[in-house]
Design an enzyme around this catalytic site. Structure first.
Site, PDB file in Angstrom:
ATOM      1  CE  LYS A 203       7.974  39.096  26.367  1.00 33.40           C
ATOM      2  NZ  LYS A 203       8.066  40.011  25.212  1.00 33.40           N
ATOM      3  CB  THR A 204       9.837  34.209  27.105  1.00 30.35           C
ATOM      4  OG1 THR A 204      10.139  35.455  26.491  1.00 30.35           O
ATOM      5  CG2 THR A 204       9.610  33.175  26.036  1.00 30.35           C
TER       6      THR A 204
ATOM      7  NE  ARG B 155      16.161  45.223  25.220  1.00 32.04           N
ATOM      8  CZ  ARG B 155      15.125  44.548  25.734  1.00 32.04           C
ATOM      9  NH1 ARG B 155      14.967  43.300  25.462  1.00 32.04           N
ATOM     10  NH2 ARG B 155      14.261  45.146  26.531  1.00 32.04           N
TER      11      ARG B 155
ATOM     12  CD  GLN C  52      10.234  46.266  26.706  1.00 31.40           C
ATOM     13  OE1 GLN C  52      10.975  45.692  25.908  1.00 31.40           O
ATOM     14  NE2 GLN C  52       9.798  45.672  27.795  1.00 31.40           N
TER      15      GLN C  52
ATOM     16  CG  ASP D  92       5.099  38.041  23.437  1.00 32.11           C
ATOM     17  OD1 ASP D  92       4.974  38.874  24.359  1.00 32.11           O
ATOM     18  OD2 ASP D  92       6.179  37.498  23.155  1.00 32.11           O
ATOM     19  CD  GLU D  93       7.345  41.992  22.272  1.00 32.10           C
ATOM     20  OE1 GLU D  93       7.015  43.034  22.889  1.00 32.10           O
ATOM     21  OE2 GLU D  93       8.496  41.520  22.288  1.00 32.10           O
TER      22      GLU D  93
END
Length: 751
Positions: free
Chosen positions: A41-42, A618, A259, A228-229
């Site tokens: 994503k980043t 994670r 998430q 983002d998010e």
DNA sequence: TAGCGACTGGTTTTT
DNA sequence: CCAGTCGCTA
């Protein structure tokens, strides 16, 4: 204006998969990127920004990127520095809150916020609410300030002012009370020239709504907007970003409904779920390939999250290796759970080439960190605890900051009240009360009132306020010192000001003479002073403003730096956005994960499940899940037998292996009932579903090699109906392990 | 007013 | 078990 020659934009697309590339190449119009965990994503966001700049000549000045945490913002900026070069300075990258805080610093006067407005943190809000409860004559026992504040905050996050809230609250007595307190609270904030966290968003939305010309100016400046998010945005944030994007529609949002773990903080998943219908022209791109985890880990997580009903299906897949099964360990107590985890991490670092920095232990509530810390201490392991009491929340720091905030904004009664008697100078609760009432009566700030008291005291006139004579001279002395400091605050650089405050206020002496760990607390002050150094370059009052903004808006994860090599202890929430080669999740028990306070609705339960999913995803290479049969709540009291988390049952059994990590395997479980049956079930199923290996049949005395444990010798062999169990004594301090033959990666060695 | 000791009540996650 | 509050005394 010209921009650096990225030479070939190709390089920005290189190494991207088709979906990622499509997202990077999408330039105009609304775009929703659904990005599963570990899907790059980043990378996509940063490359897209770089692509805009380099391929389309978009000026970085017109790009705004909003993130959830300061840490994420910093990371994004770092990456962009590398991709875009020095021109990345012109990009606006930050959290919603910091963006709004700065915007209000410039434009807030239109909605009644002075230029030097204070930002109220949790503590400030709580004292303010207490004060308002008193003003409105409500008993804080009946109406706990925490709950009242939470309810008001909820209303604010859906952009309600006290009046609107009152309209919506009809019929719900508690909410009605809160709405009434809210009205007092609004007035208090206005009197103090202050904004709380929610206000930063609320006021910005209000400003955009009421002053179209301001909105237009910002729309004009920011032609490209990224968030983002997005699954964690609340209504206020959604509204702000929609307004900003309205004119040009270059609105790119990134997120993952699976998430979404902040609904308790008023995040609203519908923002992302409805994005498509709210923006009919929107393109939707799913990033489905996971580059982070082994397929066992990913599939285990997918299996768990599939239990949720309310969900967009996403096809997450990976081409990574299968890896080890998810390791399940069932400990007897929470202490043993912690010991096992730490011992296993020690083993991984000694024998498997992992560094401590590769490992993280994730838990639901901060209280769980305690047992882990003790285990680290007793086993001599270096660890880093993320969270706990925040740096900026320590008393000494808060006191110092309160002085600075008062200097910056003398209207701030809340912070004035906080430090007026720190160190003790004879102005106690009673006097503060009297001062407050008198100031309220005169409709001035407390500080303003105190200045008058000091003036008449100097002129040997009688005190205009009803105040004990003893307090009057103290007030005069205080005002005198503060006035000096205020003058300095306009002239000297920030660090100098901090030093002056520490001396003039007597805070330095107070801290150093205190009998509660003076040197540690002084260290903290020095750390704060070092932070202030960063703002020294700004011209006097601005440097102070920036420093205060920073202290108010920084979070715990932000302080987290992967510095020296040590184990990370962190809550599941805070772990979002991070990744580790080795992850342990502890406390998989009913009531803890899922948390008991989140078990009364299906929606809450699903959020707990997402939280667990976030934790599992994670992990890159190894994932351990732990539970204890007994968890000591208040060291003795309570602590009944703990039931295994339903989440354990929802993970596909064939991806889980029972791991016997415990240092103490001689003991038998104290409560054989429900708890251990789960384990038995897992074992049995694992054995049944794993293909029976044609592999080595072993005898006592055989030498074997285990993928994880190394070499060892078989000391016992128990054939049974479902599976054969071998006991192996491993070399290198690993010790004795009991393993299921069909399951354990055992390799027979010829002598 | 300050400082101490006793007591209570309460505990998710945080920008 | 902890912090944070309350009430008493110097």
């Amino acid at each position: 204006m010209t921009y650096p020659e990225p030479v070939e934009g190709r390089s920005l697309l290189e190494g991207l998969n088709p979906a990622q590339r499509e997202a990077v190449e999408h330039v105009d119009g609304p775009l929703l990127i659904v990005a599963g965990p570990g899907s790059g994503k980043t990378r996509v966001i940063t490359h897209r920004i770089a692509y805009l700049v380099q391929e389309y000549g978009v000026t970085p000045y017109s790009i705004l990127a909003m993130t959830f945490t300061n840490k994420a913002a910093r990371e994004m900026r770092d990456r962009l520095n590398r991709l875009v070069g020095s021109h990345s300075d012109a990009l606006t990258v930050g959290t919603f809150h910091s963006f709004c805080a700065r915007l209000l610093r410039r434009e807030g006067e239109r909605v009644g916020l002075p230029r030097n407005y204070s930002i109220f943190d949790d503590d400030d809000q709580m004292s303010a609410i207490r004060h308002c409860l008193e003003e409105a004559d409500y008993d804080p026992k009946r109406y706990p300030p925490r709950a009242v504040l939470a309810t008001i905050s909820k209303a604010k996050s859906v952009l309600q002012d006290s009046q609107t809230m009152a309209q919506h609250a009809v019929g719900d007595y508690f909410e009605e009370v809160c709405a009434r307190v809210y009205r007092h609270y609004e007035e208090l904030l206005a009197r103090n020239g202050a904004a709380d966290f929610d206000d930063l968003l609320l006021r910005t939305a209000q400003l955009f709504r009421e002053f179209p010309e301001v909105l237009q100016a910002y729309q004009h400046r920011y032609n490209y907007l990224m968030v983002d998010e997005f699954q964690d945005t609340n209504i206020a944030q959604y509204r702000i970003s929609q307004m900003l994007a309205r004119s040009h529609q270059n609105f790119c949002v990134v997120g993952d409904p699976d998430q979404s773990i902040y609904s308790w903080r008023s995040a609203d998943v519908r923002n992302i779920l409805n994005f498509k219908s709210d923006n009919p022209r929107a393109r939707v791109i799913s990033l489905g390939q996971n580059y982070r985890s082994t397929s066992n880990i990913l599939n285990a997580a997918k299996g768990l999250i599939a239990t949720n009903g309310q969900r967009l299906d996403n096809d997450l897949f990976t081409e990574n290796t299968v890896g080890l099964p998810v390791q399940l360990h069932e400990a007897y107590t929470d202490d043993e759970e912690a010991d096992s985890v730490i011992a296993e991490i020690g083993r991984l670092s000694r024998e498997q080439g992992f560094k401590l920095g590769d490992c993280a232990v994730l838990y639901r509530v901060n209280a769980q960190s305690r047992a882990l810390e003790e285990a680290c201490l007793s086993q001599g392991m270096k660890y880093r605890l993320v969270g706990g009491t925040r740096f900026y929340q320590r008393k000494e720091i808060k006191d110092l900051a309160a002085y600075l905030r008062l200097l910056y904004n003398p209207q701030d009664d809340v912070n004035l009240s906080r430090i007026i008697n720190v160190p003790p100078r004879g102005i106690g609760a009673k006097s503060i009360q009297q001062l407050g009432e008198w100031a309220a009566y005169r409709e001035s700030s407390m500080y303003e009132g105190m200045r008058e008291i000091a003036a008449s005291h100097a002129a040997r006139q009688s005190c205009p306020a009803p105040l004990a004579t003893r307090a009057v001279s103290s007030v005069a002395r205080f005002v005198e010192a503060m006035a000096r400091l205020m003058a300095f605050s306009q002239e000297v650089e920030v660090v100098k000001l901090v030093d002056l405050v520490l001396e003039e206020s007597g805070l330095r002496k107070h801290i150093q003479d205190s009998d509660d760990r003076p040197e540690e607390r002084w260290e903290n002050v020095l750390a704060f002073r070092a932070l202030a150094q960063e703002f020294n370059a700004e011209t006097p009052p601005d440097g102070l403003g920036s420093l205060l903004e920073r202290t108010a808006l920084v979070s715990q994860v932000d302080e987290y730096e992967e510095a020296e090599d040590s184990l990370t202890l962190i809550t599941l929430h805070q772990a979002k956005g991070l990744e580790f080669p080795v992850v342990f999740i502890v406390g998989l028990e009913e009531g803890l994960l899922p948390h008991s306070r989140s078990m009364d609705s299906e929606a809450q339960l699903e959020e707990e499940r997402r939280l667990c999913y976030v934790g599992m995803t994670r992990a890159q290479q190894r994932l351990y899940l732990l539970r204890a049969f007994r968890r000591g709540f208040r060291n003795g009291t309570g602590g009944g037998p703990a039931v295994a988390s339903r989440f354990l049952r929802e993970i596909p059994e064939d991806l889980v292996a029972s791991a016997d990590l415990g240092p103490s395997r001689a003991v038998s479980p104290p409560t054989p009932g429900r708890g251990s049956s789960i384990r038995a079930a897992v074992l049995a199923n694992a054995a049944a579903s794993a293909a029976p290996p044609s592999g080595p049949s072993l005898r006592v005395g055989d030498l074997v090699r285990h993928r994880a444990f190394g070499e060892g010798i078989v000391t016992a062999y128990n054939p049974s109906a479902s599976d054969d169990e071998v006991t192996v004594e491993f070399a290198g301090g690993v010790g004795v392990k009991r393993l299921l033959l069909s399951f354990a990666p055992l390799e027979k060695l010829d002598d």
